[in-house]
Structure formats: C-alpha cells, structure tokens
Design a protein around this motif. Structure first.
Motif, PDB file in Angstrom:
ATOM      1  N   HIS A   1       0.823  -1.203   0.000  1.00 48.60           N
ATOM      2  CA  HIS A   1       0.000   0.000   0.000  1.00 48.60           C
ATOM      3  C   HIS A   1       0.865   1.264   0.000  1.00 48.60           C
TER       4      HIS A   1
ATOM      5  N   ASN B   1       0.234  -0.327  -4.898  1.00 50.24           N
ATOM      6  CA  ASN B   1      -1.092  -0.631  -5.454  1.00 50.24           C
ATOM      7  C   ASN B   1      -1.944   0.631  -5.612  1.00 50.24           C
ATOM      8  N   ARG B   2      -1.329   1.786  -5.367  1.00 47.17           N
ATOM      9  CA  ARG B   2      -2.091   3.040  -5.366  1.00 47.17           C
ATOM     10  C   ARG B   2      -2.838   3.238  -6.695  1.00 47.17           C
ATOM     11  N   SER B   3      -4.127   3.473  -6.596  1.00 47.34           N
ATOM     12  CA  SER B   3      -5.001   3.770  -7.748  1.00 47.34           C
ATOM     13  C   SER B   3      -5.142   2.615  -8.734  1.00 47.34           C
ATOM     14  N   LEU B   4      -4.726   1.425  -8.366  1.00 48.98           N
ATOM     15  CA  LEU B   4      -4.813   0.292  -9.283  1.00 48.98           C
ATOM     16  C   LEU B   4      -5.892  -0.691  -8.831  1.00 48.98           C
ATOM     17  N   GLY B   5      -6.620  -1.210  -9.778  1.00 51.23           N
ATOM     18  CA  GLY B   5      -7.571  -2.278  -9.499  1.00 51.23           C
ATOM     19  C   GLY B   5      -6.854  -3.615  -9.405  1.00 51.23           C
ATOM     20  N   ALA B   6      -7.598  -4.632  -8.986  1.00 52.10           N
ATOM     21  CA  ALA B   6      -6.985  -5.943  -8.768  1.00 52.10           C
ATOM     22  C   ALA B   6      -6.335  -6.488 -10.045  1.00 52.10           C
ATOM     23  N   ASP B   7      -7.008  -6.360 -11.164  1.00 54.82           N
ATOM     24  CA  ASP B   7      -6.457  -6.883 -12.422  1.00 54.82           C
ATOM     25  C   ASP B   7      -5.165  -6.165 -12.802  1.00 54.82           C
TER      26      ASP B   7
ATOM     27  N   ILE C   1      -3.096  -4.557 -10.775  1.00 56.37           N
ATOM     28  CA  ILE C   1      -2.013  -4.908  -9.832  1.00 56.37           C
ATOM     29  C   ILE C   1      -1.360  -6.217 -10.277  1.00 56.37           C
TER      30      ILE C   1
ATOM     31  N   ALA D   1      -3.872  -9.804   3.884  1.00 59.02           N
ATOM     32  CA  ALA D   1      -5.143  -9.604   3.181  1.00 59.02           C
ATOM     33  C   ALA D   1      -5.048  -8.536   2.114  1.00 59.02           C
ATOM     34  N   GLY D   2      -3.867  -7.987   1.894  1.00 63.17           N
ATOM     35  CA  GLY D   2      -3.745  -6.875   0.962  1.00 63.17           C
ATOM     36  C   GLY D   2      -3.892  -7.281  -0.491  1.00 63.17           C
ATOM     37  N   SER D   3      -4.214  -6.310  -1.318  1.00 58.91           N
ATOM     38  CA  SER D   3      -4.424  -6.615  -2.737  1.00 58.91           C
ATOM     39  C   SER D   3      -3.138  -7.046  -3.424  1.00 58.91           C
TER      40      SER D   3
ATOM     41  N   THR E   1      -0.826  -8.843  -1.985  1.00 63.64           N
ATOM     42  CA  THR E   1      -0.659 -10.245  -1.579  1.00 63.64           C
ATOM     43  C   THR E   1      -1.571 -11.152  -2.401  1.00 63.64           C
ATOM     44  N   ILE E   2      -2.802 -10.711  -2.609  1.00 59.43           N
ATOM     45  CA  ILE E   2      -3.731 -11.507  -3.428  1.00 59.43           C
ATOM     46  C   ILE E   2      -3.144 -11.695  -4.832  1.00 59.43           C
TER      47      ILE E   2
ATOM     48  N   ARG F   1      -1.578 -15.224  -6.796  1.00 59.06           N
ATOM     49  CA  ARG F   1      -1.945 -15.690  -8.150  1.00 59.06           C
ATOM     50  C   ARG F   1      -0.680 -15.924  -8.982  1.00 59.06           C
TER      51      ARG F   1
ATOM     52  N   ASP G   1     -13.386  -3.378  -6.570  1.00 58.40           N
ATOM     53  CA  ASP G   1     -12.828  -4.377  -7.490  1.00 58.40           C
ATOM     54  C   ASP G   1     -11.666  -5.171  -6.878  1.00 58.40           C
ATOM     55  N   ARG G   2     -11.190  -4.749  -5.706  1.00 56.66           N
ATOM     56  CA  ARG G   2     -10.181  -5.560  -5.017  1.00 56.66           C
ATOM     57  C   ARG G   2     -10.835  -6.576  -4.086  1.00 56.66           C
TER      58      ARG G   2
ATOM     59  N   GLY H   1      -6.976  -4.908   2.303  1.00 56.82           N
ATOM     60  CA  GLY H   1      -6.641  -4.184   3.523  1.00 56.82           C
ATOM     61  C   GLY H   1      -7.685  -3.191   3.986  1.00 56.82           C
TER      62      GLY H   1
ATOM     63  N   TRP I   1     -10.338 -22.589  -4.725  1.00 52.37           N
ATOM     64  CA  TRP I   1      -9.032 -21.931  -4.653  1.00 52.37           C
ATOM     65  C   TRP I   1      -9.191 -20.435  -4.442  1.00 52.37           C
TER      66      TRP I   1
ATOM     67  N   LEU J   1      -8.048 -18.158  -1.226  1.00 57.03           N
ATOM     68  CA  LEU J   1      -7.215 -16.971  -1.451  1.00 57.03           C
ATOM     69  C   LEU J   1      -7.744 -15.784  -0.646  1.00 57.03           C
TER      70      LEU J   1
ATOM     71  N   GLY K   1      -6.436 -13.918   4.360  1.00 53.00           N
ATOM     72  CA  GLY K   1      -6.045 -12.725   5.090  1.00 53.00           C
ATOM     73  C   GLY K   1      -7.066 -12.222   6.091  1.00 53.00           C
TER      74      GLY K   1
ATOM     75  N   HIS L   1     -11.322   0.992 -10.112  1.00 54.19           N
ATOM     76  CA  HIS L   1     -10.087   1.599 -10.568  1.00 54.19           C
ATOM     77  C   HIS L   1     -10.004   1.694 -12.092  1.00 54.19           C
TER      78      HIS L   1
ATOM     79  N   ARG M   1      -9.849   9.537  -7.077  1.00 52.51           N
ATOM     80  CA  ARG M   1      -8.625   8.756  -7.290  1.00 52.51           C
ATOM     81  C   ARG M   1      -8.878   7.256  -7.173  1.00 52.51           C
TER      82      ARG M   1
END
Lengths: 131, 163
Positions: free
Chosen positions: A12, A38-44, A46, A68-70, A72-73, A77, B10-11, B15, B42, B46, B50, B108, B118
């Motif tokens: 973060h 991960n600032r301003s980024l979606g999961a995909d 990142i 639990a952070g994005s 780490t997720i 993967r 979307d995350r 956290g 799976w 995942l 956390g 995002h 943002r």
C-alpha cells in the motif's frame, strides 16, 4: 545483491519505496529490490503489473505488506502459476536487510530466512501493568 | 446489526475492507458476492487467507446472496456485502430491492473509464447504471475508508472527467 537475485517489494501507498529507502540508509544503495505500489490500481491491474515485473526482471521473491492486501492476493496468483516464485507477506525492514545480504542458497531459502528474521525482529518492550 | 455496508470494490477483500472498515465497524462477517469466486475453492481460500479467524466470510453467487440476505440481515454482528463491479451489485439489488444504500469503495482505472475520484473511474454505461440505482431510491456514495468524507453520486458525476 542477494544470491537469490532481485526481489519485488509491493504494498500500500509508499510502503515499498519507504522500506527500500530505509534499507538504503542502513546498507547503502542496493539493487536488490524492485518496488511497486497498489495506489489507484484495481486488482487486475495490480496483477498485470506484478507479472510484468516478475517476468521482465527475473524476480523470484516477492515481499508484501498485509496478508489480506491486494498485492498479496495478486502475488498469490503469480506464485500459483509460477512455482519458482516465493511470496513473503508481512515483510518488514529486518526482512529486507537480511534478504539483501543473503549470500547462499535458493530464492526460497533466502525468502524463508528473511521471514524468520522478520518475525524475530518484532518485540514487545514494557510491562503489562504499566509499572 | 446485519449488513451495514453494501460495497462495490474491485479488489474485493483487501486491507481497506479487513482492517480499515473491519476495525471501525467491529466487523463480524463479510459476504462476498461473485459468481466466479462462489464456484472456486481456490479463489475462496485466497480471499479467506487474510481474514482474521474471528471474522466469517460467506461466498455466494448473486442469486445465492439474494436468498441469504434475510439471514444476514438478522445476524447480530455487523457485516459488509461486497461485489467486484457495478453490474454484480445491480443484479443483486434487482433480486434484493430492500437495499437502500451502496458504497463505491474502489472502481479503478480501466480502458474506457474516466477519473471521478482517485479510487473511482467510470465508463458512461457504469455512470448510467449508478444513476438508475439512485432513481430507484438507492443512496449511492463514494467512500474508500471510514475516515473519508462520503461523496454523493451527484457530486461525483459533476466532477470534471478526464475524458
């Protein structure tokens, strides 16, 4: 640089750049780490950025902040599809310093050793009753 | 108690949800509504990894979540219901019209989306979908963390987009 090669530090905000900056204050400028936020980024996004860095920089170890952070997720993967990559979550400065100076062994061994050092560096100093 | 927050993020579980909202709300459970995750052990492992052991996580499809909503609403613990996109939340509310508010927690950047905050980027179609929710009486606000000011949808869409 560590015998395990380059490591990616991800998390973060300025977590990654801050940790690497702090490491440089102690051991001097180091090329052991690549950083991402991960600032301003979606999961995909990142995950895409992480895969790109791992692939283009030959990274075998990823350090992240929260379990639990994005980041780490995303890293989990990556590890699932690339078993030669090792993830360490909850990383701290002690972990990075140890990793940077690791001189023998595999990436997994270096990561495991860094994780042990990170755990050992967390101490509680004080008395339960405040006296 | 029951579900105090219906959040689009979307995350999904990350956290801000577990620590930011989790600690602030004294969160007892998370309902993750996603058709893909609901059918993948799976993926569930995942996201469960956390989450603190005292916090339950329920994985449901949209239809499964609509069926479970009354149970979640009756739960004495505070909970969050999460979807990863606007379309999923829209489909859920179609089946669960008692939902009165939606939180935009993180949508995002992606090609075709314009910057609104943002942590909120929207396509014209997504804007229209949110306006439709609002017209149906759902209060839509953007707020990434509990300490931030909630931004009403009208204010959000009135901002100059980067289009």
């Amino acid at each position: 640089m560590s015998s395990a090669g380059l490591a990616l530090v991800a998390g973060h905000g300025d977590y990654a750049s801050g940790l690497v900056s702090a490491a440089a204050e102690i051991i001097g400028e180091t090329s052991a780490f690549v950083t991402m936020s991960n600032r301003s980024l979606g999961a995909d996004e990142i995950e895409r950025l992480m895969r790109e860095l791992v692939s283009s920089r030959g990274i075998r170890v990823i350090f992240t902040d929260l379990p639990a952070g994005s980041c780490t997720i995303a890293a989990r993967r990556v590890v699932r599809s690339q078993p030669d990559v090792t993830l360490v979550t909850g990383a701290n400065l002690a972990a990075l310093l140890h990793f940077a100076s690791h001189e023998a062994g595999t990436a997994y061994e270096a990561a495991s050793s860094a994780a042990e050092r990170a755990k050992a560096s967390v101490l509680v100093v004080g008395s339960p009753d405040g006296n | 108690m029951g579900i105090d927050l219906f959040r689009i993020d979307d995350r999904l579980i990350h956290g801000q949800v577990v620590v930011g909202w989790g600690q602030s709300m004294g969160l007892g459970f998370i309902a993750l509504v996603d058709d893909e995750v609901a059918t993948s052990e799976w993926e569930q492992e995942l996201y469960r990894m956390g989450v603190p052991p005292e916090m339950d996580v329920y994985f449901k499809t949209v239809e499964g979540a609509a069926s479970a909503l009354s149970d979640w609403t009756a739960d004495e613990r505070p909970g969050i219901l999460l979807t990863g996109d606007i379309d999923t939340m829209h489909r859920f509310i179609e089946l669960a019209p008692t939902v009165r508010s939606v939180n935009l927690g993180g949508i995002h950047y992606r090609a075709g989306r314009d910057l609104r905050l943002r942590y909120v980027y929207l396509t014209p179609e997504e804007e229209a979908a949110l306006r439709l929710l609002q017209q149906r009486g759902v209060v839509v606000t953007a707020q990434d963390v509990p300490s931030a000011r909630p931004v009403p949808l009208d204010d959000l869409l009135a901002t100059e987009s980067a289009r």
